[in-house]
Design a protein around this motif. Structure first.
Motif, short mmCIF file in Angstrom:
data_model
loop_
_atom_site.label_atom_id
_atom_site.label_comp_id
_atom_site.label_asym_id
_atom_site.label_seq_id
_atom_site.Cartn_x
_atom_site.Cartn_y
_atom_site.Cartn_z
N GLU A 51 43.54 27.28 27.95
CA GLU A 51 44.58 27.21 29.00
C GLU A 51 44.80 28.58 29.63
N LYS A 52 44.78 29.60 28.80
CA LYS A 52 44.97 30.96 29.31
C LYS A 52 43.84 31.35 30.28
N LEU A 53 42.62 31.00 29.88
CA LEU A 53 41.46 31.32 30.73
C LEU A 53 41.52 30.53 32.05
N GLU A 54 41.95 29.27 32.00
CA GLU A 54 42.06 28.45 33.22
C GLU A 54 43.09 29.05 34.17
N GLN A 55 44.23 29.49 33.61
CA GLN A 55 45.26 30.11 34.46
C GLN A 55 44.74 31.39 35.12
N GLN A 56 44.02 32.17 34.30
CA GLN A 56 43.44 33.42 34.84
C GLN A 56 42.44 33.11 35.94
N CYS A 57 41.64 32.06 35.75
CA CYS A 57 40.60 31.68 36.74
C CYS A 57 41.28 31.23 38.03
N GLN A 58 42.35 30.45 37.92
CA GLN A 58 43.06 29.98 39.12
C GLN A 58 43.67 31.15 39.88
N LYS A 59 44.20 32.11 39.11
CA LYS A 59 44.81 33.29 39.75
C LYS A 59 43.75 34.08 40.52
N GLU A 60 42.61 34.28 39.86
CA GLU A 60 41.53 35.04 40.52
C GLU A 60 40.99 34.29 41.74
N ALA A 61 40.93 32.97 41.66
CA ALA A 61 40.44 32.17 42.80
C ALA A 61 41.37 32.34 43.99
N LYS A 62 42.69 32.34 43.73
CA LYS A 62 43.65 32.52 44.82
C LYS A 62 43.50 33.90 45.43
N GLU A 63 43.34 34.90 44.56
CA GLU A 63 43.16 36.27 45.08
C GLU A 63 41.88 36.39 45.91
N PHE A 64 40.81 35.72 45.44
CA PHE A 64 39.52 35.79 46.16
C PHE A 64 39.64 35.08 47.52
N ALA A 65 40.30 33.93 47.56
CA ALA A 65 40.48 33.20 48.83
C ALA A 65 41.28 34.04 49.81
N LYS A 66 42.33 34.73 49.27
CA LYS A 66 43.13 35.59 50.13
C LYS A 66 42.30 36.72 50.70
#
Length: 653
Positions: free
Chosen positions: A10-25
C-alpha cells in the motif's frame, strides 16, 4: 508477515500515485513551455522573412545602381582607350603587354562595334586605326591558335577559340584548324580510309576546343568531300571517261560505293539536325555530272560489249550470221510453217553445230548482272525501274533474239526433209542447250531484275516481255521437235523399205527359217533406242513424256501400216509376231503406258496371222481385241496367205 507485506504494498502504491501526479504536472509544464518556444520560433521566422525581403529589395536597388555604374566605368575605360586611338598613341598596358592579349581582344572588339556606329567623315582616321588594331589582334590570335594546335595544347586552343568566337575571323580560325588537321592525314593509298580515320580523330577533340563542335566537324567533312574526294574522283574518272567505257563504269561504281560507305560511317557523328540530307548533298555534288548520263553510258557499253561477245563466238566458228528476215513476208512464212510444218526455204547443213554456247551465255549474263548492280547503286530511285528495264531489253535483244532465237532459226533451217536418207538430226541438241540457257536467263530475271522493279509499273511490262519471248521460243521449239520426229519416222521408213523383203514373211522354205526376227526389225529398234535416249538427254520434266508419247504413237502407226503391206504364211506370221514382240520390247524403253498398250494390241492382232481358222472367233473376242473395230480385225486376217480358202473366210465371217 502477510500484514507487513500488505502495508508495504500500500505504501508503494501511494508513492507511485504521488510520483505519477508529479510527472503529469511536469509534462503539462513542459508542453506549455514548448508552445511558448514554438510561438517564439514563428515570430523569429516571420522576422527573418521580413529581413530577407528587405535584403533582396536592397540588393535589387544596389544592383540597379551598380549595373549602370559598372557600365559607366566600362564606358569610361572604353572612352579612355578610344581617346588613345584618337590621339594616335597607345599607352595602356593592355595594348603593350602581349600576355594581356585576351583583355586587349575584348576591348578592341567592343571598340570596333562602337566605331562602326560613328560617322565616317569625322572619325574616318580613328575608325581605320581601330580596324587595323582589330585586324592585327585577330591575326595574332589566329597565329596563337595555330601555334597551340601544332604544340597540341588543347586548353590554350580552347581559350583562343573562345576569344575569337566574337571576331569576324572566327571562321578563319576554324579553317586553319581544318587545314592543319589534314596535314599528314593522307599517307596511305586508300583516301577513303584516311578520311574516315581523320574524322574519327577530330570528332574526339573538337568538343574540347570549340563551343559549336558539330558545325566545325560538318565543315571539316564538307572540306574533305568538296576538295579532297572530288579531285580524287575527277582524276580517276576523267582519264577513262571517253577512252574506256568499261573501266569508267567500274571506277564510277567503286568510287560511288566507297563514298557511300564513308558517308555511312560519318552518320555516327553529331553533325547537326539533318545529317542524312547534308551527307547526301555532298555525295551528289561530287557525282552529279557523272550520274546524269550514267544510263546512256551503261546501255551503250552493254550493247557494244554484248555484240562483241557474240561476234567473237561466231568468228571462232568461222560462221557468218545470215539474216533471219523481218516484216510481212517473214511473218507469213512463220504462220505457214506453224500450220503446215513445211520447211520454207533451202535446208542448211549446220554440220552438227548448234550455234549455242553456254560460255557466251554466261559472259552475257555476267555483263548484265554487273550492269544491274551498277544500275541499282547509281540510279536515282525514281529512275531505277526504267533504267533496269532498259538493261533487260538489251539482254533480251542479244541473248534471246540474237543468240537463242538465231540458233533456233538456224536449227529449224538445218532440219532435213522427212524423206531424206541418213539425215543427221541435231535439233535436239539445240533444244537441250536452249533449255539450259533459258533456265539461266530465268534465274537472272528473278535474282537481279525483280528486286529492282518489284514495286513499279515496269514489273508487268517486264513479265509480259518475258512471256512473249518464252511463247515465241516454245513455238519454234515445238515446230522443230515435230519436224525432227517426222525425220525420225522418215528414217525408219527408209530402213524398213531397204531391209524388209517380201520373202521375210512368206519364206520359200517354211521349214528352214533360222532367224528370230528380221534384219529390218533389228535396225529399226536400234535406231529407235538411240533416238529415245537422245530425247531423254535433251529435255526434262513433262516435256520428255510428251515428246516420247508423240514419237511412240507415230512409231506404232508406222509399224502398223508397214505390216499391212505384206502377205503372211504361217511361218511368216510367226516371224511377224517375233518382230512386233521386239518392237514392243523397244516401246517399253519409252516408259509411256499408252505406247506400250498400242504395241500390246498390235502384238495381239498379229496372232490373227497364225491362229488356226477354227479358233479365229475365239481370239477376236479375247480381252485385247474385243473392243477393236471389226474392219481392223478383218484387215489383218486378210493378210494371211490362206485367206482365199473358203474355209478360212467362212470361219471368220
Amino acid at each position: 508477515m502477510d500484514e507487513r507485506i500488505q502495508r508495504k504494498v500500500e505504501k508503494l502504491e501511494q508513492q507511485c500515485q504521488k510520483e505519477a501526479k508529479e510527472f503529469a504536472k511536469k509534462v503539462q509544464e513542459l508542453q506549455k513551455s514548448n508552445q511558448v518556444a514554438f510561438q517564439h520560433f514563428q515570430e523569429l521566422d516571420e522576422h527573418i522573412s521580413y529581413v530577407a525581403t528587405k535584403v533582396c529589395h536592397l540588393g535589387d536597388q544596389l544592383e540597379g545602381v551598380n549595373t549602370p555604374r559598372q557600365r559607366a566605368v566600362e564606358a569610361q575605360k572604353l572612352m579612355k582607350y578610344f581617346n588613345e586611338f584618337l590621339d594616335g598613341e597607345l599607352k595602356s598596358d593592355v595594348f603593350i603587354n602581349s600576355e594581356k592579349i585576351k583583355e586587349a581582344a575584348d576591348i578592341i572588339q567592343k571598340l570596333h562595334l562602337i566605331a562602326q556606329e560613328l560617322p565616317f567623315d569625322r572619325f574616318s582616321e580613328v575608325k581605320s586605326k581601330i580596324a587595323s588594331k582589330y585586324h592585327d589582334l585577330e591575326c595574332q590570335l589566329i597565329q596563337e591558335f595555330t601555334s597551340a594546335q601544332r604544340r597540341g595544347e588543347i586548353s590554350r586552343m580552347r581559350e583562343v577559340a573562345a576569344v575569337l568566337l566574337h571576331f569576324k575571323g572566327y571562321s578563319h580560325c576554324v579553317d586553319v584548324y581544318i587545314k592543319q588537321c589534314q596535314e599528314g592525314a593522307y599517307l596511305r593509298n586508300d583516301i577513303f580510309e584516311d578520311a574516315a580515320a581523320l574524322c574519327q580523330r577530330v570528332n574526339k577533340q573538337v568538343g574540347d576546343i570549340f563551343s559549336n563542335p558539330e558545325t566545325v566537324l560538318a565543315k571539316l567533312i564538307q572540306n574533305v568531300f568538296e576538295i579532297k574526294l572530288q579531285s580524287f574522283v575527277k582524276e580517276q574518272l576523267e582519264e577513262c571517261r571517253k577512252s574506256d567505257a568499261e573501266q569508267y563504269l567500274k571506277n564510277l561504281y567503286d568510287l560511288y560505293t566507297r563514298t557511300s560507305s564513308l558517308s555511312s560511317k560519318l552518320m555516327e557523328f553529331n553533325l547537326g539536325t539533318d545529317k542524312q540530307t547534308f551527307l547526301s548533298k555532298l555525295i551528289k555534288s561530287i557525282f552529279i555530272s557523272y550520274l546524269e548520263n550514267y544510263i546512256e553510258v551503261e546501255t551503250g557499253y552493254l550493247k557494244s560489249r554484248s555484240a562483241m561477245i557474240l561476234q567473237r563466238y561466231y568468228d571462232s566458228k568461222n560462221h557468218q550470221k545470215r539474216s533471219i528476215g523481218t516484216g510481212g513476208i517473214q511473218d507469213l512464212k512463220e504462220r505457214i510453217r506453224q500450220r503446215t510444218n513445211l520447211p520454207l526455204g533451202p535446208s542448211i547443213d549446220t554440220h552438227g553445230e548448234t550455234f549455242l554456247s553456254q560460255e557466251v551465255v554466261v559472259n552475257l549474263l555476267q555483263e548484265t548482272k554487273q550492269a544491274f548492280e551498277r544500275c541499282h547503286r547509281l540510279s536515282d530511285p525514281s529512275d531505277l525501274p526504267r533504267n533496269a528495264f532498259r538493261i533487260f531489253t538489251i539482254l533480251v535483244e542479244f541473248l534471246c533474239i540474237e543468240h537463242i532465237d538465231y540458233a533456233l532459226e538456224t536449227g529449224l533451217a538445218g532440219i532435213p526433209s522427212s524423206d531424206s536418207r541418213n539425215a543427221n538430226l541435231y535439233f535436239l541438241d539445240v533444244v537441250q542447250q536452249a533449255n539450259t540457257i533459258f533456265h539461266l536467263f530465268d534465274k537472272q530475271f528473278n535474282d537481279h531484275l525483280m528486286p529492282l522493279i518489284s514495286s513499279s509499273p515496269k514489273l508487268s511490262e517486264c513479265l509480259q516481255k518475258k512471256k512473249e519471248i518464252i511463247e515465241q521460243m516454245e513455238m519454234k521449239l515445238d515446230t522443230g521437235i515435230d519436224r525432227t520426229l517426222n525425220c525420225m519416222i522418215g528414217q525408219m521408213k527408209h530402213i524398213l523399205a531397204a531391209e524388209q523383203k517380201k520373202t521375210d514373211f512368206k519364206p520359200e522354205d517354211e521349214n528352214n527359217v533360222l532367224i528370230q526376227y528380221t534384219n529390218a526389225c533389228v535396225k529399226v529398234c536400234a535406231y529407235v533406242r538411240k533416238q529415245v535416249e537422245k530425247i531423254k538427254n535433251s529435255m526434262d520434266g513433262k516435256n520428255v513424256d510428251t515428246v516420247l508419247m508423240e514419237l511412240g504413237v507415230r512409231f506404232h502407226r508406222l509399224i502398223y501400216e508397214h505390216l499391212q503391206q505384206y502377205s503372211y504364211s504361217c511361218m511368216g506370221g510367226m516371224l511377224a509376231i517375233c518382230d512386233v514382240a521386239e518392237y514392243r520390247k523397244c516401246a517399253k524403253d519409252f516408259k509411256i503406258p499408252m505406247v506400250l498398250h498400242l504395241f500390246d494390241t498390235l502384238h495381239a492382232l498379229c496372232n490373227l496371222l497364225v491362229v488356226a481358222p477354227d479358233n479365229l472367233k475365239q481370239v477376236c473376242s479375247g480381252e485385247q481385241l474385243a473392243n477393236l473395230d471389226k474392219n481392223i480385225l478383218h484387215s489383218f486376217v486378210q493378210l494371211r496367205a490362206d485367206y482365199r480358202s473358203a474355209r478360212l473366210a467362212r470361219h471368220f465371217s
